[in-house]
Scaffold this active site. Structure first.
Site, PDB file in Angstrom:
ATOM      1  N   PHE A 169      14.321   4.168  10.084  1.00 19.46           N
ATOM      2  CA  PHE A 169      12.954   3.782   9.779  1.00 19.46           C
ATOM      3  C   PHE A 169      12.078   5.028   9.695  1.00 19.46           C
ATOM      4  O   PHE A 169      12.005   5.805  10.635  1.00 19.46           O
ATOM      5  CB  PHE A 169      12.425   2.830  10.850  1.00 19.46           C
ATOM      6  CG  PHE A 169      11.058   2.307  10.533  1.00 19.46           C
ATOM      7  CD1 PHE A 169      10.886   1.295   9.605  1.00 19.46           C
ATOM      8  CD2 PHE A 169       9.937   2.848  11.155  1.00 19.46           C
ATOM      9  CE1 PHE A 169       9.619   0.822   9.289  1.00 19.46           C
ATOM     10  CE2 PHE A 169       8.666   2.380  10.842  1.00 19.46           C
ATOM     11  CZ  PHE A 169       8.515   1.360   9.910  1.00 19.46           C
ATOM     12  N   VAL A 170      11.419   5.207   8.552  1.00 19.48           N
ATOM     13  CA  VAL A 170      10.599   6.407   8.351  1.00 19.48           C
ATOM     14  C   VAL A 170       9.133   6.044   8.114  1.00 19.48           C
ATOM     15  O   VAL A 170       8.822   4.916   7.697  1.00 19.48           O
ATOM     16  CB  VAL A 170      11.122   7.253   7.164  1.00 19.48           C
ATOM     17  CG1 VAL A 170      12.504   7.807   7.463  1.00 19.48           C
ATOM     18  CG2 VAL A 170      11.137   6.445   5.860  1.00 19.48           C
TER      19      VAL A 170
ATOM     20  N   LYS B 257       0.813  -1.192   0.000  1.00 19.19           N
ATOM     21  CA  LYS B 257       0.000   0.000   0.000  1.00 19.19           C
ATOM     22  C   LYS B 257       0.857   1.257   0.000  1.00 19.19           C
ATOM     23  O   LYS B 257       0.365   2.353  -0.188  1.00 19.19           O
ATOM     24  CB  LYS B 257      -0.890   0.003   1.256  1.00 19.19           C
ATOM     25  CG  LYS B 257      -1.776  -1.207   1.376  1.00 19.19           C
ATOM     26  CD  LYS B 257      -2.380  -1.290   2.787  1.00 19.19           C
ATOM     27  CE  LYS B 257      -3.054  -2.648   2.935  1.00 19.19           C
ATOM     28  NZ  LYS B 257      -3.244  -2.977   4.355  1.00 19.19           N
ATOM     29  N   GLY B 258       2.151   1.064   0.253  1.00 17.71           N
ATOM     30  CA  GLY B 258       3.034   2.199   0.508  1.00 17.71           C
ATOM     31  C   GLY B 258       3.137   3.228  -0.602  1.00 17.71           C
ATOM     32  O   GLY B 258       3.371   4.402  -0.345  1.00 17.71           O
TER      33      GLY B 258
ATOM     34  N   ARG C 104       0.251   6.453   7.265  1.00 19.92           N
ATOM     35  CA  ARG C 104       0.381   6.551   5.804  1.00 19.92           C
ATOM     36  C   ARG C 104      -0.140   7.880   5.268  1.00 19.92           C
ATOM     37  O   ARG C 104       0.297   8.349   4.220  1.00 19.92           O
ATOM     38  CB  ARG C 104      -0.404   5.430   5.115  1.00 19.92           C
ATOM     39  CG  ARG C 104       0.136   4.037   5.351  1.00 19.92           C
ATOM     40  CD  ARG C 104      -0.539   3.078   4.372  1.00 19.92           C
ATOM     41  NE  ARG C 104      -0.393   1.683   4.754  1.00 19.92           N
ATOM     42  CZ  ARG C 104       0.671   0.926   4.490  1.00 19.92           C
ATOM     43  NH1 ARG C 104       1.702   1.436   3.857  1.00 19.92           N
ATOM     44  NH2 ARG C 104       0.705  -0.335   4.869  1.00 19.92           N
TER      45      ARG C 104
ATOM     46  N   ASP D  20      14.980  -0.239   0.108  1.00 21.73           N
ATOM     47  CA  ASP D  20      15.756  -0.522   1.320  1.00 21.73           C
ATOM     48  C   ASP D  20      16.771  -1.623   0.987  1.00 21.73           C
ATOM     49  O   ASP D  20      17.831  -1.333   0.443  1.00 21.73           O
ATOM     50  CB  ASP D  20      14.790  -0.908   2.445  1.00 21.73           C
ATOM     51  CG  ASP D  20      15.472  -1.138   3.789  1.00 21.73           C
ATOM     52  OD1 ASP D  20      16.669  -0.831   3.916  1.00 21.73           O
ATOM     53  OD2 ASP D  20      14.810  -1.630   4.723  1.00 21.73           O
TER      54      ASP D  20
ATOM     55  N   LYS E 268      17.263   4.320   0.646  1.00 20.59           N
ATOM     56  CA  LYS E 268      18.197   4.380   1.768  1.00 20.59           C
ATOM     57  C   LYS E 268      19.620   4.306   1.253  1.00 20.59           C
ATOM     58  O   LYS E 268      19.935   3.494   0.384  1.00 20.59           O
ATOM     59  CB  LYS E 268      17.906   3.249   2.760  1.00 20.59           C
ATOM     60  CG  LYS E 268      16.626   3.512   3.514  1.00 20.59           C
ATOM     61  CD  LYS E 268      16.431   2.608   4.711  1.00 20.59           C
ATOM     62  CE  LYS E 268      15.066   2.898   5.319  1.00 20.59           C
ATOM     63  NZ  LYS E 268      14.672   1.907   6.318  1.00 20.59           N
TER      64      LYS E 268
ATOM     65  N   ASP F 230       7.404   2.887  -2.676  1.00 23.37           N
ATOM     66  CA  ASP F 230       7.651   3.975  -1.742  1.00 23.37           C
ATOM     67  C   ASP F 230       9.128   4.128  -1.420  1.00 23.37           C
ATOM     68  O   ASP F 230       9.664   5.221  -1.415  1.00 23.37           O
ATOM     69  CB  ASP F 230       6.817   3.788  -0.446  1.00 23.37           C
ATOM     70  CG  ASP F 230       6.936   2.382   0.157  1.00 23.37           C
ATOM     71  OD1 ASP F 230       7.716   1.555  -0.343  1.00 23.37           O
ATOM     72  OD2 ASP F 230       6.217   2.121   1.142  1.00 23.37           O
TER      73      ASP F 230
ATOM     74  N   ASP G  84       4.086   3.209   6.409  1.00 29.83           N
ATOM     75  CA  ASP G  84       3.363   2.963   7.660  1.00 29.83           C
ATOM     76  C   ASP G  84       4.255   2.387   8.746  1.00 29.83           C
ATOM     77  O   ASP G  84       5.356   1.895   8.500  1.00 29.83           O
ATOM     78  CB  ASP G  84       2.232   1.963   7.418  1.00 29.83           C
ATOM     79  CG  ASP G  84       2.765   0.535   7.251  1.00 29.83           C
ATOM     80  OD1 ASP G  84       3.687   0.329   6.451  1.00 29.83           O
ATOM     81  OD2 ASP G  84       2.268  -0.373   7.955  1.00 29.83           O
TER      82      ASP G  84
HETATM   83  P1  5GP Z   1      13.202  -3.782   0.538  1.00 32.48           P
HETATM   84  O1  5GP Z   1      12.609  -5.002  -0.094  1.00 32.48           O
HETATM   85  O2  5GP Z   1      13.875  -2.843  -0.438  1.00 32.48           O
HETATM   86  O3  5GP Z   1      14.062  -4.102   1.728  1.00 32.48           O
HETATM   87  O4  5GP Z   1      12.052  -2.996   1.241  1.00 32.48           O
HETATM   88  C1  5GP Z   1      11.079  -2.399   0.572  1.00 32.48           C
HETATM   89  C2  5GP Z   1       9.826  -2.345   1.395  1.00 32.48           C
HETATM   90  O5  5GP Z   1      10.085  -2.372   2.808  1.00 32.48           O
HETATM   91  C3  5GP Z   1       9.140  -1.052   1.130  1.00 32.48           C
HETATM   92  O6  5GP Z   1       8.182  -1.197   0.114  1.00 32.48           O
HETATM   93  C4  5GP Z   1       8.502  -0.725   2.452  1.00 32.48           C
HETATM   94  O7  5GP Z   1       7.226  -1.315   2.508  1.00 32.48           O
HETATM   95  C5  5GP Z   1       9.352  -1.392   3.479  1.00 32.48           C
HETATM   96  N1  5GP Z   1      10.286  -0.450   4.115  1.00 32.48           N
HETATM   97  C6  5GP Z   1      11.622  -0.385   3.957  1.00 32.48           C
HETATM   98  N2  5GP Z   1      12.145   0.607   4.684  1.00 32.48           N
HETATM   99  C7  5GP Z   1      11.117   1.194   5.328  1.00 32.48           C
HETATM  100  C8  5GP Z   1      11.015   2.308   6.245  1.00 32.48           C
HETATM  101  O8  5GP Z   1      11.969   2.989   6.625  1.00 32.48           O
HETATM  102  N3  5GP Z   1       9.761   2.593   6.682  1.00 32.48           N
HETATM  103  C9  5GP Z   1       8.658   1.898   6.320  1.00 32.48           C
HETATM  104  N4  5GP Z   1       7.492   2.282   6.824  1.00 32.48           N
HETATM  105  N5  5GP Z   1       8.714   0.862   5.448  1.00 32.48           N
HETATM  106  C10 5GP Z   1       9.936   0.518   4.977  1.00 32.48           C
HETATM  107 MG    MG Z   2       5.926  -1.403   0.805  1.00 30.87          MG
END
Ligand code: 5GP
Ligand code: MG
Length: 177
Positions: A151-152, A42-43, A164, A102, A130, A99, A158
């Site tokens: 973490f944001v 949903k992000g 959100r 990471d 990041k 969104d 969310d």
């Molecule tokens: P990745 O697969 O790149 O590690 O993470 C991507 C997903 O993790 C994003 O779509 C998001 O939902 C979640 N995520 C990663 N970092 C953050 C953060 O700092 N805050 C929040 N709320 N979600 C995050």
């Molecule tokens: Mg997400």
């Protein structure tokens, strides 16, 4: 400011200004190509709505429901596809929106899936990335803002389903975690 927010990292006006720039780049790059936008739920919902209203090109907009976070503040690394059917991207040029970048595992997995589904080109666009060393998916094609490794929440992101709807990106107080 919301009572649970420790500090605002990126305020509303700055986000909106940056979207003008990103939308301009997307519009230039996708002009003349029949495009499908695939946004991750949903992000990416707020980001998607605000970005795409600035892109005056014909486009199909689809949403994919993927889970990678499972309610905590660290990425699990496991990506699950929650939809019964995937959008038809066969032979299409795809703009994939999320969104935040990471660990990169989400975009890596979704990108692979879209390519398996026959997309001819997939470009990626994230509001936030990041600034960390990533093993997979080093960089998106379009990035709104680079942030530190914290973490944001807000502007789509969310914590346990909340925050959100904040129009800015911020960091939670310890007492809210
Ligand atoms: P990745 O697969 O790149 O590690 O993470 C991507 C997903 O993790 C994003 O779509 C998001 O939902 C979640 N995520 C990663 N970092 C953050 C953060 O700092 N805050 C929040 N709320 N979600 C995050
Ligand atoms: Mg997400």
């Amino acid at each position: 400011m919301h009572q649970d927010i420790e500090k605002v990292l990126i305020d509303e006006g700055i986000i909106q200004k940056r979207l003008d720039v990103l939308a301009g780049k997307v519009a230039d790059d996708f002009e003349g190509k029949p495009m499908v936008v695939v946004a991750l739920l949903k992000g990416a919902v707020l980001f998607t709505a605000d970005l795409l209203r600035r892109v005056a090109l014909p486009m199909q907009i689809e949403f994919l429901n993927v889970a990678s976070y499972h309610g905590c503040t660290e990425s699990s690394g496991v990506v699950s596809f929650l939809d019964e059917t995937l959008p038809d991207v066969e032979g299409k040029v795809v703009l994939l929106l999320d969104d935040i970048l990471d660990t990169g595992r989400t975009l890596e997995a979704v990108m692979k899936k879209l390519e398996q589904q026959g997309a001819c080109e997939v470009k990626t666009c994230v509001l936030l990335a990041k600034d960390i060393e990533r093993e997979v998916f080093k960089e998106a094609d379009y990035t709104g803002f680079m942030i530190g490794d914290e973490f944001v929440v807000g502007y789509g992101l969310d914590y346990q389903g909340l925050y959100r709807n904040l129009p800015y990106v911020g960091v939670l107080k310890d007492s809210a975690l």
